[in-house]
Design an enzyme around this catalytic site. Structure first.
Site, PDB file in Angstrom:
ATOM      1  N   CYS A 338       0.839  -1.208   0.000  1.00 31.55           N
ATOM      2  CA  CYS A 338       0.000   0.000   0.000  1.00 31.55           C
ATOM      3  C   CYS A 338       0.872   1.256   0.000  1.00 31.55           C
ATOM      4  O   CYS A 338       1.591   1.501  -0.963  1.00 31.55           O
ATOM      5  CB  CYS A 338      -0.971  -0.047   1.179  1.00 31.55           C
ATOM      6  SG  CYS A 338      -2.388   1.049   0.986  1.00 31.55           S
ATOM      7  N   HIS A 419      -3.668  -5.430   0.759  1.00 30.73           N
ATOM      8  CA  HIS A 419      -3.583  -5.844   2.158  1.00 30.73           C
ATOM      9  C   HIS A 419      -4.029  -7.299   2.258  1.00 30.73           C
ATOM     10  O   HIS A 419      -4.883  -7.758   1.494  1.00 30.73           O
ATOM     11  CB  HIS A 419      -4.487  -4.977   3.041  1.00 30.73           C
ATOM     12  CG  HIS A 419      -4.054  -3.552   3.137  1.00 30.73           C
ATOM     13  ND1 HIS A 419      -2.904  -3.165   3.785  1.00 30.73           N
ATOM     14  CD2 HIS A 419      -4.620  -2.409   2.655  1.00 30.73           C
ATOM     15  CE1 HIS A 419      -2.778  -1.852   3.717  1.00 30.73           C
ATOM     16  NE2 HIS A 419      -3.800  -1.379   3.031  1.00 30.73           N
TER      17      HIS A 419
END
Length: 486
Positions: A338, A419
């Site tokens: 991310c 994630h």
């Protein structure tokens, strides 16, 4: 409602246990927390954002998570401002003082055309309550912050709206449990005090018999039954949301294992990404911003962050950026997830000031991407292929990078927006098998089978947690409280 004498007393974990217990007993429960403040969040099946704790509790309840379970999420950008997520969507950044002042001032809200958050969270509860029973509610922090009573959306005012029975959770491990429990009850307004029907003492260590007299004394001074004294546990793994838990994580290199360093960022988010690796017996996963330890690690992970540019600047100031670059040149594996993925690129720019005052910074230059911050936020669950296996994860990020690749790999460097990437066994095996010298160092542990299903593992943990809480909490008496008409 599970309310607390303070933060990190175990409300979320007890709520998770009750969700599973009610499911086991034939009910159709759902979790609810009106307002959550956390950097660990999750994407619902609809691609909307909620706090991670309510997603975990929904799993324990055997249902899909939904924004009605956490209608208001605050994600801190700094000590004074937070991004406000309402019903799963960001509505802007708010200064803490203005946020709380506007909640309590209807005229100010009318003039500024701002949201009536109390109305929004109550409507979310009502929708959820029409679909599930019982609702396992969770408060936030301490219920005795009397200076915030007029603007409180999540504790006793929410319990009044829901007509909820409140169980007060106190943490005996931190000390002062008598004062914190009694004081939390005594400081309530009379109508709120009547809602508190039971007490659970959490995180007990030692011989339970030593607290028998204390339990009776607490019931006498509070006039409320102690429903249970729950011992501290070490062999049950439930994903944690509160950043307080991050302070208890491992911080050092260990011999004889694959050392994986998670770079400790000031605005780190979604650190649950590393829970599966942390449990692997071949691995020593630790958190650090020590440049020497970063260079000694076998694998370095740049995690997610709520403030990519601010944390990127700090990495350059404290020498971590240079340490990561040197480690990569030395052949170490570097992974970015991310915001960490964005930092590993060539540049990160924020022309519209989405994150703050930093307009642009060069990245670490390990991946061929450029990222631009945009007002839109990507939130979705994803399925992806890795080494011929189908894997799962989710995305929650601000900013767009100039690549369509879900996972970008170069020479011993991997970047991804996903994630949960490291919850997938094929990914873990690929990473560990790349470390030739690390394989020699872990042979004493014997063969380690692939984790066939992280979902199955979590199901086992929810059942273990439910068994633990059933053993030490008087569940029949809790049912009696819930069915009592008074």
């Amino acid at each position: 409602m599970l309310a607390g004498t303070g933060s990190d007393v175990g409300k979320s974990v007890i709520a998770t246990a009750l969700c599973r217990i009610f499911l086991q007993d034939g009910y159709h429960p759902a979790p609810f927390k009106a307002q959550n403040m956390a950097l660990n969040s999750y994407a619902t099946p609809e691609g909307l954002e909620i706090g991670r704790a309510q997603a975990v509790q929904a799993e324990a309840a055997g249902i899909a998570c939904h924004t009605d379970m956490n209608p208001l999420l605050l994600k801190p950008n700094s000590d004074h401002t937070s991004q406000v997520i309402l019903n799963g969507k960001p509505i802007g950044n708010k200064n803490a003082y203005d946020y709380w002042r506007r909640q309590g001032d209807k005229e100010t809200r009318r003039q500024d055309n701002t949201f009536d958050f109390r109305s929004e969270v109550c409507k979310a509860f009502d929708r959820l309550n029409a679909r599930f029973t019982p609702i396992v509610m969770e408060g936030a922090g301490s219920i005795s912050e009397i200076n915030l009573r007029a603007t409180d959306l999540v504790n006793l005012p929410m319990a009044r709206h829901a007509k909820a029975d409140v169980i007060l959770v106190g943490d005996i491990d931190r000390g002062g449990v008598f004062a914190s429990v009694y004081g939390s009850i005594a400081l309530q307004a009379p109508e709120d005090r009547k809602l508190i029907k039971g007490i659970i003492i959490n995180k007990f260590r030692g011989d339970m018999r030593l607290f028998d007299e204390g339990r009776r004394m607490l019931e006498d001074i509070c006039g409320i039954p102690v429903l249970g004294v729950v011992p501290y546990y070490k062999d049950i793994y439930i994903e944690e949301e509160d950043s307080v838990s991050l302070e208890k994580k491992q911080r050092e290199i260990a011999e004889g294992k694959v050392n994986i360093a998670v770079v400790l960022l000031r605005h780190i988010s979604n650190f649950t990404d590393f829970d599966t690796l942390e449990r692997d017996p071949r691995v020593n996963l630790f958190y650090t911003n020590n440049v020497a330890d970063i260079q000694r690690a076998d694998i370095i992970i740049l995690p997610g962050t709520k403030s990519t540019l601010d944390d990127l600047l700090e990495l350059r100031r404290n020498g971590c950026a240079q340490a990561i670059q040197r480690a990569h040149r030395d052949g170490k594996t570097v992974i970015g997830i991310c915001g960490g993925y964005q930092m590993l690129g060539q540049s990160v720019s924020d022309p519209d000031g989405i994150e703050g005052s930093i307009a642009s910074l060069p990245g670490l230059g390990l991946l061929p991407i450029h990222t631009t911050m945009t007002p839109e936020k990507t939130t979705r669950q994803v399925t992806f292929q890795f080494e011929g296996h189908t894997c799962q994860g989710y995305e929650i990020h601000q900013g767009i990078s100039d690549t369509n690749e879900a996972i970008l790999q170069t020479d011993h460097c991997i970047g991804t927006y996903i994630h949960g990437f490291l919850d997938n066994a094929p990914v873990i095996e690929h990473l560990l098998n790349q470390r030739d010298r690390s394989l020699d160092s872990v042979q004493n542990h014997g063969p380690v089978p692939l984790i066939q299903s992280y979902a199955d593992f979590k199901e086992q943990q929810y059942d273990k947690l439910a068994d633990h809480v059933r053993k030490y909490v008087d569940i029949p008496r809790l049912y009696q409280i819930l069915t009592d008409d008074d």
